[in-house]
Design an enzyme around this catalytic site. Structure first.
Site, mmCIF file in Angstrom:
data_model
loop_
_atom_site.group_PDB
_atom_site.id
_atom_site.type_symbol
_atom_site.label_atom_id
_atom_site.label_comp_id
_atom_site.label_asym_id
_atom_site.label_seq_id
_atom_site.Cartn_x
_atom_site.Cartn_y
_atom_site.Cartn_z
ATOM 1 N N ASN A 125 0.850 -1.184 0.000
ATOM 2 C CA ASN A 125 0.000 0.000 0.000
ATOM 3 C C ASN A 125 0.887 1.236 0.000
ATOM 4 O O ASN A 125 1.660 1.437 0.942
ATOM 5 C CB ASN A 125 -0.887 0.022 1.246
ATOM 6 C CG ASN A 125 -1.751 1.280 1.339
ATOM 7 O OD1 ASN A 125 -2.490 1.597 0.412
ATOM 8 N ND2 ASN A 125 -1.637 2.014 2.442
ATOM 9 N N GLU A 126 0.815 2.009 -1.059
ATOM 10 C CA GLU A 126 1.537 3.281 -1.118
ATOM 11 C C GLU A 126 3.036 3.149 -0.886
ATOM 12 O O GLU A 126 3.684 4.083 -0.420
ATOM 13 C CB GLU A 126 0.921 4.300 -0.141
ATOM 14 C CG GLU A 126 -0.569 4.530 -0.402
ATOM 15 C CD GLU A 126 -1.147 5.737 0.339
ATOM 16 O OE1 GLU A 126 -0.485 6.255 1.257
ATOM 17 O OE2 GLU A 126 -2.259 6.147 -0.035
ATOM 18 N N GLU B 31 -9.031 3.565 -2.133
ATOM 19 C CA GLU B 31 -9.472 4.488 -1.079
ATOM 20 C C GLU B 31 -10.099 5.667 -1.808
ATOM 21 O O GLU B 31 -9.591 6.089 -2.843
ATOM 22 C CB GLU B 31 -8.303 5.058 -0.254
ATOM 23 C CG GLU B 31 -7.752 4.150 0.820
ATOM 24 C CD GLU B 31 -6.516 4.743 1.519
ATOM 25 O OE1 GLU B 31 -6.253 5.962 1.388
ATOM 26 O OE2 GLU B 31 -5.810 3.970 2.190
#
Ligand code: NAG
Ligand code: NAG
Ligand code: NAG
Ligand code: NAG
Ligand code: NAG
Length: 562
Positions: A165-166, A270
């Site tokens: 994630n990221e 998201e």
């Protein structure tokens, strides 16, 4: 923050009393998802990770988390929340951190019975993620990922595993090869178990060319042979572009045309901008309409539980302090209103979805410094063999050694540098695609390798293996040097293969690989790390070169060898 409304007393009992139908298996065809009956599947989701665990927004405004609560290991909480998730009409929740040693049976089956799938992030805060500041794809992480998959593979409602994630940011694009290697190895493992769970990544938003490069890189085939083996199935974009009363043209038109020709499934992993409250959730009308449905397969609204950043409050419910009741907010009501009203097109049909192609990878450039040469598959057996063969081994006095591994790596590499040696074998460079022979072993094994190199350079002077009590001479070592040990154990340093967990399920070498520190003497991992991609899992920065090591040693040299 919107005013809270009185709690509704919903009883979960009704939900669990009668036999529910098995949840349908979702599959990917080309760039779309389909239910077993052939209808198009859209992710109508919400982020589901309790407070106390900090999660990043697109601008990394959150602090770095140090721990987490596994949201799928708390049956009472899951059962408390499921009626609210159903009220929102969500069909997917995203969990950012789970603990493979806990039991998830009750939550997972309750969710399945409620028709709710899960997207599970495999990385963990701190030492459970690829460290952006000194990335490697190493045995301890592979072990953690596979253990989690083993635990969750028995459930019928895992839609996807996120391999990160990221983790890749615009100024750490050389992290991308490590994430792609994680996708490759996880995919091979799932295939070997005949599991069709999707392999996914959740990308931080950013400039157009940055997000496009990352998306293309993660779904490309570096060999140019149209092979899916290193490609993700599901690209998630953490996107907060729709703020206030926006429009498709105002927020998503450019993004949607940018992804018009993308080769695998794309969705918003998201969404839910808080900078112009109240959130209207009108973006859902756009995402689930024909304006976007050819390109996107849904969204994860952020967030069910309270999650605050400098930009505002993302949470949609408040949980009472004793954990027994849920208060929903107007934000919750608005999301519910839009989620329940949307009716996305059931097209294209599964038969006309077409096969995915896997184009060649974007070339490395100044702004996207990611090589198409990926790091190897971490080899548990070879790394364990190596550790046993090394003549000076890291044997910490405490089990809480994660914080000192990075520091000791710095020290030993600095000392090596001063003595004319180096830590090149430990280094991994995603920009040049250069991976040292030991770079995919656990940080603790890397440390033993550096200690041994130093000990050997000092003609096996016992003091050179002391490291203030952290090193132990392995008198039974068969190898004449660290390099010789690597040569005897690591026969193909570039090997890519289907990983298997070692017997007993845990990582070999007695270490569960919790190197820590950011490898440059700081010990802090304050590099804008977020929830998942952060971390302190370490490597020294062995490719820094001897000169830099010497400087580091002057600053941080605790050990002096007499
Ligand atoms: C997982 O749970 C076990 C048992 O409660 C605990 O000992 C361990 O520290 C947890 N692991 C993580 C990474 O939180
Ligand atoms: C990377 O970018 C972030 C913001 O995008 C910034 O805070 C950070 O300092 C940058 N790091 C480096 C090493 O330039
Ligand atoms: C482990 O060590 C770190 C760093 O020295 C320290 O902050 C932490 O409190 C220790 N944890 C335990 C359980 O002793
Ligand atoms: C091990 O290394 C750490 C970090 O350099 C140091 O603080 C500690 O004193 C050393 N010795 C022992 C026995 O832990
Ligand atoms: C900060 C952090 O999460 N450290 C963990 C690293 O791994 C060890 C062993 O699994 C844990 O005990 C630490 O809590």
């Amino acid at each position: 923050m919107p005013p809270l409304r009185a709690a509704r007393l919903l009883t979960a009992l009704a939900l669990f009393s009668c036999g529910a139908q098995a949840i349908s298996q979702v599959t990917r065809n080309g760039r779309y998802l389909y239910n077993a009956d052939g209808s198009r599947f859209y992710i109508k989701g919400i982020a589901y990770q309790p407070q106390g665990f900090v999660i990043a927004s697109d601008d990394n405004a959150f602090g770095e988390p140090t721990g987490f609560e596994d949201p799928l290991a708390q049956p009472d909480a899951c059962k408390r929340d499921i009626p609210f998730l159903q009220e929102l009409s969500v069909n997917v929740i995203r969990a950012y951190s789970v603990n493979s040693s806990l039991n998830h049976d009750e939550c997972m089956s309750a969710l399945s019975n409620a028709g709710i799938y899960t997207i599970i992030d495999l990385s963990l805060p701190m030492n459970g993620s690829v460290d952006r500041s000194a990335p490697s794809w190493s045995g301890n992480l592979l072990d953690q990922y596979l253990e989690t998959i083993d635990v969750f593979s028995k459930y019928d409602n895992v839609l996807a595993y996120n391999v990160g994630n990221e983790a890749i940011t615009s100024n750490t694009t050389s992290v991308a090869p490590f994430i792609k290697a994680a996708a490759r190895d996880v995919k091979a493992y799932l295939n070997s178990k005949s599991l069709s769970t999707l392999v996914a990544y959740a990308q931080i938003d950013g400039a157009e060319n940055f997000r496009e490069n990352v998306a293309d890189y993660l779904s490309c085939d570096p060999t140019g042979q149209n092979s899916p083996s290193t490609a993700i199935d599901l690209f998630g974009l953490n996107n907060y572009e729709w703020c206030g009363d926006s429009t498709f043209e105002g927020s998503y038109a450019g993004l949607t045309s940018q992804f018009a020709d993308y080769n695998v499934v794309a969705y918003f992993s998201e969404c839910g901008c808080v900078s112009q409250p109240p959130r209207l959730w009108t973006e859902m009308d756009a995402i689930f309409s024909s304006q976007m449905s050819d390109v996107w397969s849904g969204s994860i609204a952020f967030s069910y539980f309270p999650a605050e950043s400098v930009d505002g409050q993302y949470g949609m419910v408040t949980i009472s302090s004793d954990g027994s009741t849920v208060q929903t907010s107007e934000d919750f009501d608005r999301l519910k209103q839009h989620y329940t009203a949307v009716s996305p097109p059931n097209s294209p049909s599964k038969d006309s979805a077409g096969a995915s192609s896997y184009p060649s990878c974007p070339s490395s450039s100044d702004t996207f410094a990611a090589s198409s040469t990926l790091p190897p598959t971490p080899d548990f057996a070879a790394c364990s063999c190596l550790e046993n063969a090394l003549s000076c081994q890291f044997r910490p006095a405490t089990s809480n050694y994660s914080a000192i591994v990075g520091e000791l790596l710095d020290e030993s590499c600095s000392l090596l540098g001063q003595s004319g040696g180096n830590c090149d074998e430990l280094g991994a460079n995603g920009q040049t695609g250069t991976y040292g022979r030991v770079s995919s072993c656990d940080p603790t094994i890397k440390l033993s390798y550096a200690m041994t190199s130093y000990y050997e350079l000092n003609n096996r002077d016992a003091q050179a293996c002391s490291f203030a009590g952290n090193g132990t001479v392995n008198s039974g070592s068969p190898a004449s040097s660290a390099s010789a040990a690597a040569s005897s154990c690591i026969t193909n340093a570039a090997a890519v293969f289907t990983p298997t967990l070692p017997a007993g399920g845990s990582n070999p070498g007695g270490s569960s690989g919790n190197g820590n520190g950011n490898g440059n003497g700081g010990g802090s991992s304050g590099n804008g790390d977020d929830t998942e991609s952060n971390s302190a899992l370490v490597d020294a920065k062995p490719l820094l070169g001897v000169a830099a090591m010497i400087i580091t040693s002057v600053v941080g040299g605790i050990l002096t060898v007499v």
